[in-house]
Design a protein around this motif. Sequence first.
Motif, mmCIF file in Angstrom:
data_model
loop_
_atom_site.group_PDB
_atom_site.id
_atom_site.type_symbol
_atom_site.label_atom_id
_atom_site.label_comp_id
_atom_site.label_asym_id
_atom_site.label_seq_id
_atom_site.Cartn_x
_atom_site.Cartn_y
_atom_site.Cartn_z
ATOM 1 N N GLY A 12 20.515 17.674 -14.427
ATOM 2 C CA GLY A 12 21.326 17.939 -13.242
ATOM 3 C C GLY A 12 20.507 18.278 -12.008
ATOM 4 N N VAL A 13 19.179 18.324 -12.141
ATOM 5 C CA VAL A 13 18.325 18.615 -10.985
ATOM 6 C C VAL A 13 17.208 17.574 -10.886
ATOM 7 C CG1 VAL A 13 18.803 21.094 -10.970
ATOM 8 C CG2 VAL A 13 16.868 20.237 -12.279
ATOM 9 N N ARG A 35 13.086 21.926 -21.837
ATOM 10 C CA ARG A 35 13.844 22.068 -23.087
ATOM 11 C C ARG A 35 15.201 22.694 -22.801
ATOM 12 N NH1 ARG A 35 10.288 21.452 -27.332
ATOM 13 N NH2 ARG A 35 8.170 22.143 -27.009
ATOM 14 N N ARG A 36 16.179 22.279 -23.582
ATOM 15 C CA ARG A 36 17.506 22.892 -23.503
ATOM 16 C C ARG A 36 17.446 24.245 -24.192
ATOM 17 N NH1 ARG A 36 21.975 22.482 -21.380
ATOM 18 N NH2 ARG A 36 23.943 22.874 -22.376
ATOM 19 N N TYR A 37 18.007 25.268 -23.534
ATOM 20 C CA TYR A 37 18.077 26.600 -24.132
ATOM 21 C C TYR A 37 19.370 27.260 -23.689
ATOM 22 C CZ TYR A 37 17.077 31.365 -25.443
ATOM 23 O OH TYR A 37 17.152 32.610 -26.000
ATOM 24 N N GLY A 75 21.395 26.309 -20.367
ATOM 25 C CA GLY A 75 20.568 25.751 -19.300
ATOM 26 C C GLY A 75 19.316 25.094 -19.838
ATOM 27 N N TYR A 76 18.335 24.938 -18.970
ATOM 28 C CA TYR A 76 17.068 24.318 -19.336
ATOM 29 C C TYR A 76 15.937 25.253 -18.944
ATOM 30 C CZ TYR A 76 19.571 20.030 -20.194
ATOM 31 O OH TYR A 76 20.432 19.108 -20.709
ATOM 32 N N THR A 135 8.006 31.098 -20.680
ATOM 33 C CA THR A 135 9.145 30.293 -20.278
ATOM 34 C C THR A 135 9.672 30.667 -18.905
ATOM 35 O OG1 THR A 135 9.726 30.092 -22.590
ATOM 36 C CG2 THR A 135 11.409 29.498 -21.016
ATOM 37 N N ILE A 136 10.082 29.648 -18.158
ATOM 38 C CA ILE A 136 10.681 29.802 -16.833
ATOM 39 C C ILE A 136 11.963 28.988 -16.830
ATOM 40 C CG2 ILE A 136 10.364 29.358 -14.371
ATOM 41 C CD1 ILE A 136 7.284 29.312 -15.024
ATOM 42 N N TRP A 137 13.030 29.496 -16.217
ATOM 43 C CA TRP A 137 14.274 28.718 -16.105
ATOM 44 C C TRP A 137 14.068 27.578 -15.127
ATOM 45 C CZ3 TRP A 137 18.165 29.011 -19.349
ATOM 46 C CH2 TRP A 137 18.315 30.164 -20.121
#
Length: 123
Positions: free
Chosen positions: A52-53, A77-79, A82-83, A98-100
Amino acid sequence: MQSFKVRVFDRYINKFIEHGQKDKTIKKCFNFMSRKEMELLQDQFLFVPYTGVNDKNGNEIYDGDVVWDGKNKYIVRRYLSGYILDKTKKVAYQPNNTIWLSDYYYCVEVIESSYTNPELLEV
């Protein structure tokens, strides 16, 4: 009905299917004749969702893409809902690495998909 974007990865030839062929493949996968045939198609094709981005260059970012921020490589990665951008090759969520994606997408650029080029994840 809400529509969504996917890329179709063919595991047998190890590449993404071109746009015109993708429509035929999706129809084939959803118009299966039997459960066995459907299972065979699922073994061959992987449907990779769009996040979506877009990256800083306007390229669409898909699940499994490898992105670069100028210093580090991350895999998308999907988490949960969100991703995330994950620095590890492990599937498990690791908070320190990890960063959103939703907070950082405008700072990264897509290098390639981890499906077609897994060695991009090598540190």
